[in-house]
Design a protein around this motif. Structure first.
Motif, PDB file in Angstrom:
ATOM      1  N   ARG A   1       0.856  -1.186   0.000  1.00  0.00           N
ATOM      2  CA  ARG A   1       0.000   0.000   0.000  1.00  0.00           C
ATOM      3  C   ARG A   1       0.894   1.238   0.000  1.00  0.00           C
ATOM      4  O   ARG A   1       1.870   1.312   0.734  1.00  0.00           O
ATOM      5  CB  ARG A   1      -0.878   0.003   1.246  1.00  0.00           C
ATOM      6  N   TYR A   2       0.534   2.200  -0.840  1.00  0.00           N
ATOM      7  CA  TYR A   2       1.280   3.443  -0.937  1.00  0.00           C
ATOM      8  C   TYR A   2       0.397   4.605  -0.515  1.00  0.00           C
ATOM      9  O   TYR A   2      -0.791   4.624  -0.816  1.00  0.00           O
ATOM     10  CB  TYR A   2       1.739   3.698  -2.384  1.00  0.00           C
ATOM     11  N   TYR A   3       0.982   5.572   0.138  1.00  0.00           N
ATOM     12  CA  TYR A   3       0.287   6.824   0.382  1.00  0.00           C
ATOM     13  C   TYR A   3       0.340   7.624  -0.907  1.00  0.00           C
ATOM     14  O   TYR A   3       1.335   7.578  -1.635  1.00  0.00           O
ATOM     15  CB  TYR A   3       0.939   7.609   1.528  1.00  0.00           C
ATOM     16  N   LYS A   4      -0.751   8.336  -1.182  1.00  0.00           N
ATOM     17  CA  LYS A   4      -0.825   9.070  -2.441  1.00  0.00           C
ATOM     18  C   LYS A   4      -1.280  10.496  -2.230  1.00  0.00           C
ATOM     19  O   LYS A   4      -1.942  10.820  -1.256  1.00  0.00           O
ATOM     20  CB  LYS A   4      -1.809   8.382  -3.396  1.00  0.00           C
TER      21      LYS A   4
ATOM     22  N   GLU B   1       5.522   9.712  -1.985  1.00  0.00           N
ATOM     23  CA  GLU B   1       6.989   9.730  -1.983  1.00  0.00           C
ATOM     24  C   GLU B   1       7.557  10.260  -3.299  1.00  0.00           C
ATOM     25  O   GLU B   1       8.702  10.705  -3.346  1.00  0.00           O
ATOM     26  CB  GLU B   1       7.545   8.334  -1.692  1.00  0.00           C
TER      27      GLU B   1
ATOM     28  N   ASN C   1      -1.862  11.760   1.214  1.00  0.00           N
ATOM     29  CA  ASN C   1      -1.873  10.489   1.929  1.00  0.00           C
ATOM     30  C   ASN C   1      -3.224   9.789   1.866  1.00  0.00           C
ATOM     31  O   ASN C   1      -3.736   9.301   2.857  1.00  0.00           O
ATOM     32  CB  ASN C   1      -1.428  10.662   3.373  1.00  0.00           C
TER      33      ASN C   1
ATOM     34  N   ARG D   1       2.049   8.675  -6.079  1.00  0.00           N
ATOM     35  CA  ARG D   1       2.606   8.287  -4.780  1.00  0.00           C
ATOM     36  C   ARG D   1       3.168   9.508  -4.059  1.00  0.00           C
ATOM     37  O   ARG D   1       3.882  10.317  -4.645  1.00  0.00           O
ATOM     38  CB  ARG D   1       3.719   7.275  -4.946  1.00  0.00           C
TER      39      ARG D   1
END
Length: 89
Positions: free
Chosen positions: A2-5, A50, A88, A48
């Motif tokens: 799972r990625y924060y976006k 990041e 996020n 994403r």
């Protein structure tokens, strides 16, 4: 995984859309919605968290015509409007 976006919106002239689409693919963005208006297109997408800073810089430099040194000094392109709607997600 799972990625924060970052959920974002950009409005830009049709002439710039193909370059944005290619850049978006490079960053593995997720297209959410597209609206077509008379003079420009609005695209809602997520990228994403990041990758956000690098993506934002790439859009302004590669699509918006801002020189990298000018980006570092705080200049931003006025060829489009890009906003972060939420972080996020």
């Amino acid at each position: 995984i799972r990625y924060y976006k970052h959920s974002c919106m950009i409005s830009l002239p049709y002439l710039l859309v193909p370059d944005l689409m290619n850049l978006g693919k490079d960053f593995q963005w997720e297209l959410c919605e597209q609206s077509y208006l008379e003079d420009y297109q609005i695209i809602n997408f997520s990228v994403r968290s990041e990758d956000w800073e690098e993506f934002e810089r790439a859009v302004h430099v590669k699509i918006g015509g801002i020189y990298p040194d000018n980006w570092d000094k705080g200049d931003r392109s006025n060829l489009f409007k890009m906003n972060v709607i939420s972080k996020n997600v």
